[in-house]
Design a protein around this motif. Structure first.
Motif, mmCIF file in Angstrom:
data_model
loop_
_atom_site.group_PDB
_atom_site.id
_atom_site.type_symbol
_atom_site.label_atom_id
_atom_site.label_comp_id
_atom_site.label_asym_id
_atom_site.label_seq_id
_atom_site.Cartn_x
_atom_site.Cartn_y
_atom_site.Cartn_z
ATOM 1 N N TYR A 1 0.807 -1.210 0.000
ATOM 2 C CA TYR A 1 0.000 0.000 0.000
ATOM 3 C C TYR A 1 0.850 1.274 0.000
ATOM 4 C CZ TYR A 1 0.723 0.292 5.097
ATOM 5 O OH TYR A 1 1.276 0.390 6.356
ATOM 6 N N GLU A 2 2.050 1.237 0.565
ATOM 7 C CA GLU A 2 2.898 2.423 0.558
ATOM 8 C C GLU A 2 3.368 2.744 -0.857
ATOM 9 O OE1 GLU A 2 5.989 1.671 3.364
ATOM 10 O OE2 GLU A 2 4.754 2.257 5.087
ATOM 11 N N SER A 3 3.784 1.727 -1.598
ATOM 12 C CA SER A 3 4.159 1.931 -2.991
ATOM 13 C C SER A 3 2.948 2.343 -3.817
ATOM 14 C CB SER A 3 4.774 0.648 -3.561
ATOM 15 O OG SER A 3 5.057 0.779 -4.929
ATOM 16 N N GLN B 1 2.365 6.075 -3.472
ATOM 17 C CA GLN B 1 3.322 6.872 -4.235
ATOM 18 C C GLN B 1 2.987 6.894 -5.731
ATOM 19 O OE1 GLN B 1 7.396 5.744 -3.642
ATOM 20 N NE2 GLN B 1 8.138 6.963 -5.355
ATOM 21 N N ILE B 2 2.757 5.738 -6.300
ATOM 22 C CA ILE B 2 2.519 5.662 -7.746
ATOM 23 C C ILE B 2 1.203 6.333 -8.127
ATOM 24 C CG2 ILE B 2 2.115 4.074 -9.659
ATOM 25 C CD1 ILE B 2 4.035 2.123 -8.287
ATOM 26 N N GLN B 3 0.146 6.055 -7.381
ATOM 27 C CA GLN B 3 -1.156 6.631 -7.711
ATOM 28 C C GLN B 3 -1.192 8.140 -7.459
ATOM 29 O OE1 GLN B 3 -3.645 5.096 -9.267
ATOM 30 N NE2 GLN B 3 -2.336 3.287 -9.371
ATOM 31 N N ARG C 1 -6.415 16.813 -4.096
ATOM 32 C CA ARG C 1 -6.772 15.892 -3.016
ATOM 33 C C ARG C 1 -7.891 14.947 -3.463
ATOM 34 N NH1 ARG C 1 -10.137 14.459 0.654
ATOM 35 N NH2 ARG C 1 -11.710 15.824 -0.261
ATOM 36 N N HIS C 2 -8.872 15.492 -4.177
ATOM 37 C CA HIS C 2 -9.982 14.667 -4.664
ATOM 38 C C HIS C 2 -9.487 13.630 -5.679
ATOM 39 C CE1 HIS C 2 -14.086 13.653 -5.793
ATOM 40 N NE2 HIS C 2 -13.762 13.839 -7.056
ATOM 41 N N GLU C 3 -8.599 14.037 -6.569
ATOM 42 C CA GLU C 3 -8.061 13.118 -7.574
ATOM 43 C C GLU C 3 -7.311 11.966 -6.900
ATOM 44 O OE1 GLU C 3 -7.935 12.886 -10.914
ATOM 45 O OE2 GLU C 3 -9.005 14.688 -11.551
ATOM 46 N N ILE C 4 -6.498 12.293 -5.922
ATOM 47 C CA ILE C 4 -5.708 11.254 -5.242
ATOM 48 C C ILE C 4 -6.611 10.343 -4.422
ATOM 49 C CG2 ILE C 4 -3.845 10.846 -3.587
ATOM 50 C CD1 ILE C 4 -2.671 13.528 -4.397
ATOM 51 N N GLN C 5 -7.606 10.931 -3.746
ATOM 52 C CA GLN C 5 -8.500 10.134 -2.909
ATOM 53 C C GLN C 5 -9.260 9.104 -3.730
ATOM 54 O OE1 GLN C 5 -9.126 10.276 0.780
ATOM 55 N NE2 GLN C 5 -9.659 8.311 -0.113
ATOM 56 N N GLU C 6 -9.698 9.476 -4.923
ATOM 57 C CA GLU C 6 -10.419 8.531 -5.782
ATOM 58 C C GLU C 6 -9.560 7.309 -6.107
ATOM 59 O OE1 GLU C 6 -11.815 10.498 -9.260
ATOM 60 O OE2 GLU C 6 -13.740 11.033 -8.341
#
Length: 260
Positions: free
Chosen positions: A114-116, A119-121, A157-162
């Motif tokens: 999940y940590e990687s 980072q990638i997402q 923030r919304h883009e990353i959360q999705e």
């Protein structure tokens, strides 16, 4: 006979002691601790059993597999990514993402690491967001990367959360930490910005000069200082605008003869 019985009893006691010790060691294997802001994901032969969030010394079935997950707030800073903004100009952008694990089971079972994954997402979301907005604002109601930091941060923030929701990750905050044109076009973009600033300044100067000329002519007419025909009036307007709008000091010419 008596001695044989004693030896038999001693053997039984020894065996019982050994069995008790083995049982005690087996029970000890089921003990584990859960620290504050930490959880333990339990599984039995690959099947999810549950998640333990209570802190302190805990005990569970010795056959349970325990995976501890930190639920502390963490932050991640992306590298400088080179992308094309909405207008097609190459830019460099980087962001800081503050996140935490909200669902430990999803973080363990839905993704490999999940940590990687974070980072990638996150970097993928930064690229997608950067291509949706221009670097500079070209219209009054247009949102740009440079002029609207709060709106851009919320969109990011919304883009990353999705992208991270499926991994049980909650994004607390995200902000751009670096934003600049790529080095190969930075000089040209700086000249364009300077030209835009000069044009805007000139526009303000002209607007002010026109107002001053109007006031001057109105004062001359209201106080009946001089009566100007259209030709002389146009000449005076031209001269006043040259004086007021010039970016260099002007040299006045004093007319000692007749105005006409």
């Amino acid at each position: 006979m008596f001695i044989a019985l004693i030896r038999a009893d001693a053997g039984i006691v020894a065996i019982g002691g050994i069995l008790a010790a083995l049982i005690g060691l087996a029970l000890m294997a089921g003990l584990y601790t859960v620290a504050p802001n930490q959880s333990a994901v339990l599984s039995l032969f690959g099947k999810y059993v549950g998640t333990v969030d209570e802190t302190g010394l805990r005990w569970n079935n010795i056959f349970y597999t325990k995976k501890k997950i930190s639920k502390r707030v963490r932050n991640f800073e992306s590298g400088k990514l080179k992308v094309n903004e909405l207008d097609g100009s190459p830019i460099e952008i980087a962001a800081i993402v503050v996140w935490e694990v909200s669902d430990s089971a999803e973080a363990v079972f839905n993704v490999d690491d999940y940590e990687s994954f974070v980072q990638i997402q996150s970097e993928a979301a930064i690229r997608a967001m950067a291509t949706s907005y221009p670097y500079d604002q070209h219209e009054d109601d247009q949102i740009s990367l440079r002029s609207h930091p709060d709106e851009i941060s919320e969109r990011l923030r919304h883009e990353i959360q999705e992208r991270l929701a499926k991994a049980g990750i909650h994004v607390i905050e995200s902000r751009i930490s670096h934003l600049a044109y790529s080095p190969e076009i930075a000089g040209a973009m700086l000249q364009r910005q300077q030209a835009g600033a000069i044009i805007a300044a000139r526009k303000k100067i002209v607007e002010g000069a026109v107002g001053m000329v109007e006031d001057a002519l109105a004062e001359l007419q209201s106080k009946d200082i001089v009566d100007l025909d259209p030709e002389r009036r146009a000449a005076m307007v031209s001269n006043l605008l040259v004086v007021l709008c010039s970016d260099k000091a002007t040299q006045p010419i004093v007319n000692t003869g007749s105005l006409y």
